[in-house]
Design an enzyme around this catalytic site. Sequence first.
Site, PDB file in Angstrom:
ATOM      1  N   GLY A 124       9.851  -1.133  15.006  1.00  0.00           N
ATOM      2  CA  GLY A 124       9.114  -0.268  14.064  1.00  0.00           C
ATOM      3  C   GLY A 124       8.400   0.889  14.724  1.00  0.00           C
TER       4      GLY A 124
ATOM      5  N   ASP B 155       2.263   2.812  12.413  1.00  0.00           N
ATOM      6  CA  ASP B 155       1.576   1.974  13.402  1.00  0.00           C
ATOM      7  C   ASP B 155       2.339   1.945  14.725  1.00  0.00           C
TER       8      ASP B 155
ATOM      9  N   ALA C   3       9.349  -3.289   9.148  1.00  0.00           N
ATOM     10  CA  ALA C   3       9.318  -3.903   7.816  1.00  0.00           C
ATOM     11  C   ALA C   3       9.774  -2.912   6.756  1.00  0.00           C
TER      12      ALA C   3
ATOM     13  N   SER D  31       8.094  -1.813   4.152  1.00  0.00           N
ATOM     14  CA  SER D  31       6.638  -1.986   4.023  1.00  0.00           C
ATOM     15  C   SER D  31       6.066  -1.479   2.701  1.00  0.00           C
TER      16      SER D  31
ATOM     17  N   THR E 105      -0.356  -9.165   6.634  1.00  0.00           N
ATOM     18  CA  THR E 105      -0.953  -8.198   5.706  1.00  0.00           C
ATOM     19  C   THR E 105      -1.936  -8.812   4.702  1.00  0.00           C
TER      20      THR E 105
ATOM     21  N   GLU F  87      -1.846  -8.161   1.769  1.00  0.00           N
ATOM     22  CA  GLU F  87      -1.083  -8.420   0.533  1.00  0.00           C
ATOM     23  C   GLU F  87      -0.834  -9.920   0.328  1.00  0.00           C
TER      24      GLU F  87
ATOM     25  N   TYR G 114       7.279  -8.088  -1.549  1.00  0.00           N
ATOM     26  CA  TYR G 114       6.803  -7.765  -0.189  1.00  0.00           C
ATOM     27  C   TYR G 114       5.807  -8.830   0.280  1.00  0.00           C
TER      28      TYR G 114
ATOM     29  N   LYS H 117       6.318 -11.466   3.349  1.00  0.00           N
ATOM     30  CA  LYS H 117       5.375 -11.484   4.477  1.00  0.00           C
ATOM     31  C   LYS H 117       4.681 -12.848   4.603  1.00  0.00           C
TER      32      LYS H 117
ATOM     33  N   HIS I 202      -4.432   0.459   6.360  1.00  0.00           N
ATOM     34  CA  HIS I 202      -4.883   1.452   7.329  1.00  0.00           C
ATOM     35  C   HIS I 202      -3.978   2.669   7.235  1.00  0.00           C
TER      36      HIS I 202
ATOM     37  N   ARG J 224       0.547   8.624   8.021  1.00  0.00           N
ATOM     38  CA  ARG J 224       0.910   7.684   6.958  1.00  0.00           C
ATOM     39  C   ARG J 224       2.101   8.228   6.173  1.00  0.00           C
TER      40      ARG J 224
HETATM   41  P1  NAP Z   1       5.978   2.062   8.153  1.00  0.00           P
HETATM   42  O1  NAP Z   1       5.343   3.381   8.478  1.00  0.00           O
HETATM   43  O2  NAP Z   1       6.686   1.899   6.864  1.00  0.00           O
HETATM   44  O3  NAP Z   1       6.982   1.719   9.362  1.00  0.00           O
HETATM   45  C1  NAP Z   1       7.909   0.672   9.266  1.00  0.00           C
HETATM   46  C2  NAP Z   1       8.810   0.699  10.485  1.00  0.00           C
HETATM   47  O4  NAP Z   1       9.773  -0.359  10.353  1.00  0.00           O
HETATM   48  C3  NAP Z   1       9.616   2.000  10.658  1.00  0.00           C
HETATM   49  O5  NAP Z   1       9.752   2.276  12.022  1.00  0.00           O
HETATM   50  C4  NAP Z   1      10.972   1.608  10.063  1.00  0.00           C
HETATM   51  O6  NAP Z   1      12.043   2.382  10.554  1.00  0.00           O
HETATM   52  C5  NAP Z   1      11.074   0.175  10.576  1.00  0.00           C
HETATM   53  N1  NAP Z   1      12.065  -0.628   9.869  1.00  0.00           N
HETATM   54  C6  NAP Z   1      12.214  -0.809   8.541  1.00  0.00           C
HETATM   55  N2  NAP Z   1      13.232  -1.649   8.281  1.00  0.00           N
HETATM   56  C7  NAP Z   1      13.744  -2.006   9.485  1.00  0.00           C
HETATM   57  C8  NAP Z   1      14.814  -2.838   9.884  1.00  0.00           C
HETATM   58  N3  NAP Z   1      15.588  -3.465   9.002  1.00  0.00           N
HETATM   59  N4  NAP Z   1      15.055  -2.998  11.221  1.00  0.00           N
HETATM   60  C9  NAP Z   1      14.292  -2.337  12.132  1.00  0.00           C
HETATM   61  N5  NAP Z   1      13.286  -1.515  11.810  1.00  0.00           N
HETATM   62  C10 NAP Z   1      13.009  -1.358  10.502  1.00  0.00           C
HETATM   63  O7  NAP Z   1       4.885   0.908   8.222  1.00  0.00           O
HETATM   64  P2  NAP Z   1       3.448   0.883   8.945  1.00  0.00           P
HETATM   65  O8  NAP Z   1       2.414   1.332   7.965  1.00  0.00           O
HETATM   66  O9  NAP Z   1       3.537   1.521  10.277  1.00  0.00           O
HETATM   67  O10 NAP Z   1       3.234  -0.690   9.081  1.00  0.00           O
HETATM   68  C11 NAP Z   1       3.674  -1.391  10.248  1.00  0.00           C
HETATM   69  C12 NAP Z   1       3.784  -2.863   9.928  1.00  0.00           C
HETATM   70  O11 NAP Z   1       2.517  -3.369   9.499  1.00  0.00           O
HETATM   71  C13 NAP Z   1       4.750  -3.215   8.796  1.00  0.00           C
HETATM   72  O12 NAP Z   1       5.330  -4.473   9.108  1.00  0.00           O
HETATM   73  C14 NAP Z   1       3.853  -3.341   7.568  1.00  0.00           C
HETATM   74  O13 NAP Z   1       4.459  -4.194   6.621  1.00  0.00           O
HETATM   75  C15 NAP Z   1       2.616  -3.940   8.199  1.00  0.00           C
HETATM   76  N6  NAP Z   1       1.345  -3.638   7.553  1.00  0.00           N
HETATM   77  C16 NAP Z   1       0.978  -2.359   7.314  1.00  0.00           C
HETATM   78  C17 NAP Z   1      -0.282  -2.096   6.776  1.00  0.00           C
HETATM   79  C18 NAP Z   1      -0.757  -0.696   6.531  1.00  0.00           C
HETATM   80  O14 NAP Z   1      -1.754  -0.538   5.790  1.00  0.00           O
HETATM   81  N7  NAP Z   1      -0.150   0.322   7.132  1.00  0.00           N
HETATM   82  C19 NAP Z   1      -1.162  -3.165   6.492  1.00  0.00           C
HETATM   83  C20 NAP Z   1      -0.731  -4.470   6.757  1.00  0.00           C
HETATM   84  C21 NAP Z   1       0.515  -4.693   7.310  1.00  0.00           C
HETATM   85  P3  NAP Z   1      12.480   3.789   9.859  1.00  0.00           P
HETATM   86  O15 NAP Z   1      11.512   4.821  10.388  1.00  0.00           O
HETATM   87  O16 NAP Z   1      13.867   3.962  10.330  1.00  0.00           O
HETATM   88  O17 NAP Z   1      12.358   3.591   8.371  1.00  0.00           O
HETATM   89  O1  F7E Z   2      -1.010   1.404  -2.864  1.00  0.00           O
HETATM   90  C1  F7E Z   2      -2.194   2.167  -6.224  1.00  0.00           C
HETATM   91  C2  F7E Z   2      -1.217   1.010  -6.056  1.00  0.00           C
HETATM   92  O2  F7E Z   2       1.211   1.935  -1.871  1.00  0.00           O
HETATM   93  C3  F7E Z   2      -2.409   1.173  -2.877  1.00  0.00           C
HETATM   94  C4  F7E Z   2       1.276  -1.074   2.649  1.00  0.00           C
HETATM   95  O3  F7E Z   2       1.008  -0.490   3.896  1.00  0.00           O
HETATM   96  O4  F7E Z   2      -1.008  -1.783   2.404  1.00  0.00           O
HETATM   97  C5  F7E Z   2       0.017  -1.016   1.798  1.00  0.00           C
HETATM   98  O5  F7E Z   2       0.322  -1.529   0.509  1.00  0.00           O
HETATM   99  C6  F7E Z   2      -2.877   1.052  -4.312  1.00  0.00           C
HETATM  100  C7  F7E Z   2      -2.046   0.091  -5.178  1.00  0.00           C
HETATM  101  O6  F7E Z   2      -0.475   0.546  -0.573  1.00  0.00           O
HETATM  102  C8  F7E Z   2      -0.180   5.114  -6.825  1.00  0.00           C
HETATM  103  O7  F7E Z   2      -0.867   0.467  -7.333  1.00  0.00           O
HETATM  104  C9  F7E Z   2      -1.931   4.182  -7.692  1.00  0.00           C
HETATM  105  O8  F7E Z   2      -2.915  -0.676  -5.954  1.00  0.00           O
HETATM  106  O9  F7E Z   2      -0.883   2.937  -0.839  1.00  0.00           O
HETATM  107  P1  F7E Z   2      -0.225   1.789  -1.513  1.00  0.00           P
HETATM  108  P2  F7E Z   2      -0.429  -1.037  -0.814  1.00  0.00           P
HETATM  109  O10 F7E Z   2       0.406  -1.399  -1.961  1.00  0.00           O
HETATM  110  O11 F7E Z   2      -1.855  -1.510  -0.796  1.00  0.00           O
HETATM  111  C10 F7E Z   2      -0.714  -3.183   2.568  1.00  0.00           C
HETATM  112  C11 F7E Z   2      -1.887  -3.820   3.253  1.00  0.00           C
HETATM  113  C12 F7E Z   2       0.592  -3.406   3.235  1.00  0.00           C
HETATM  114  O12 F7E Z   2       0.775  -4.402   3.924  1.00  0.00           O
HETATM  115  C13 F7E Z   2       1.722  -2.524   2.832  1.00  0.00           C
HETATM  116  O13 F7E Z   2       2.740  -2.525   3.852  1.00  0.00           O
HETATM  117  O14 F7E Z   2      -2.766   2.335  -4.929  1.00  0.00           O
HETATM  118  N1  F7E Z   2      -1.541   3.421  -6.644  1.00  0.00           N
HETATM  119  N2  F7E Z   2      -1.096   5.224  -7.826  1.00  0.00           N
HETATM  120  C14 F7E Z   2      -0.463   3.980  -6.070  1.00  0.00           C
HETATM  121  N3  F7E Z   2       0.257   3.625  -5.003  1.00  0.00           N
HETATM  122  C15 F7E Z   2       1.296   4.421  -4.642  1.00  0.00           C
HETATM  123  N4  F7E Z   2       2.028   4.111  -3.545  1.00  0.00           N
HETATM  124  N5  F7E Z   2       1.628   5.538  -5.373  1.00  0.00           N
HETATM  125  C16 F7E Z   2       0.929   5.927  -6.476  1.00  0.00           C
HETATM  126  O15 F7E Z   2       1.236   6.943  -7.102  1.00  0.00           O
END
Ligand code: NAP
Ligand code: F7E
Length: 344
Positions: free
Chosen positions: A11, A16, A85, A87, A128, A130, A157, A161, A187, A192
Amino acid sequence: MNTKKIAFLTGITGQDGSYLAELLLDKGYVVHATMRRASTFNTERIEHIMEHERLHLHHGDITDPTNIMRLISEVKPDEIYNLAAQSHVAVSFEVPHYTAQVDATGTLTILEAMRAHCPNAKFYQASTSELYGGMEYNKNGYGVYNERSAFHPRSPYGVAKLYGFWIIKNYRESYGLFACNGILFNHESERRGKTFVTRKITTNMVQVQKGKRNVLTIGNLDAERDWGHAQEYVEGMWRMLQQDKAQDFILATGKTYKVRTFIEMTAKHLGWEIEWKGSGVEEKGYDKETGKLLVEVDPKYFRPAEVDRLIGDPAKAKEMLGWEAKIGLEELVERMVNYDLKHE
Ligand code: NAP
Ligand code: F7E
């Protein structure tokens, strides 16, 4: 720090992964990372480190066990960070099977490779908030989650997870592997993905101000999230693997805000004050001074099941890892808006 430790990272092209790769390279690690073949460039976030002498990029996909087995057997890492993921929570309702293959079975594939080829390595799993699902809040009017709180995932999702979480714990208990879950609350950052709500808000509102878009179209304005800055969270991931014992940790700020508050703060940085009128799908946000329409609701962004409210309790991480989030929402919004003003 001058170490020859080897890290294996999935990833790296994500938000991240790009920050974590920078951190590991700064600490002297040799970093082996997988990236997917894509028909368009997916390396925007790592352009600045791609030529680094200690970074080795490999084509890889965690749904391909032969690929992951081969890479881990060749690299024999000291530390594994599984950040790959599907994600996006909303997208997981549209591609639930694929999401399970990547986020659930993909994690198992890496664990099996570790068990076979580097059982003494340390494994970080990107778990996560979630997993919790926000249902405590609905039932009891509160929802501050800690490492002992019950899980109730509300999306494919979250469910995928949850498998990842338990298979990590199971391999720790069954085979004594050093494998831990970082249960990270939302985060965000200048890096992002633009379809997550925070970055959608900052990019779209900047585009509205520049005359490149008419309005920000959004879903649930009242969802509440505990938003920190991603750069600080990758430091917490690394610290989890520097412990003597594998454990699961929450990383969070301990504060929660509504989506509408994020919009109001973004508007403020752009010189607008939002006035909300109407309710439900008819609710709209206007610039108080000029009456210009800035925000409207489209139910197509509502989810089949929503996580209404999340707050994490980061006390364990503070006590045992010395980790805490320092960047608050005000600074997060400011950094994201300033970046988008230059780039959108
Ligand atoms: P992201 O920006 O969506 O990055 C996901 C990464 O996974 C990208 O490099 C993507 O590659 C790669 N990927 C997707 N499917 C794959 C596959 N089948 N095989 C190999 N690589 C694959 O996510 P992020 O926000 O950096 O989050 C990093 C991790 O933390 C994820 O596992 C996410 O679920 C978890 N997480 C995120 C948050 C958050 O708030 N950001 C919170 C809790 C947990 P491509 O660039 O090619 O698509
Ligand atoms: O939504 C609401 C939506 O897509 C946050 C991932 O990194 O964090 C992320 O998941 C909230 C939700 O993130 C729109 O319904 C309103 O309640 O930014 P989001 P997420 O679903 O919290 C967790 C921790 C992860 O693990 C995940 O990988 O915002 N919302 N209007 C919207 N969300 C989106 N995307 N788009 C809208 O237009």
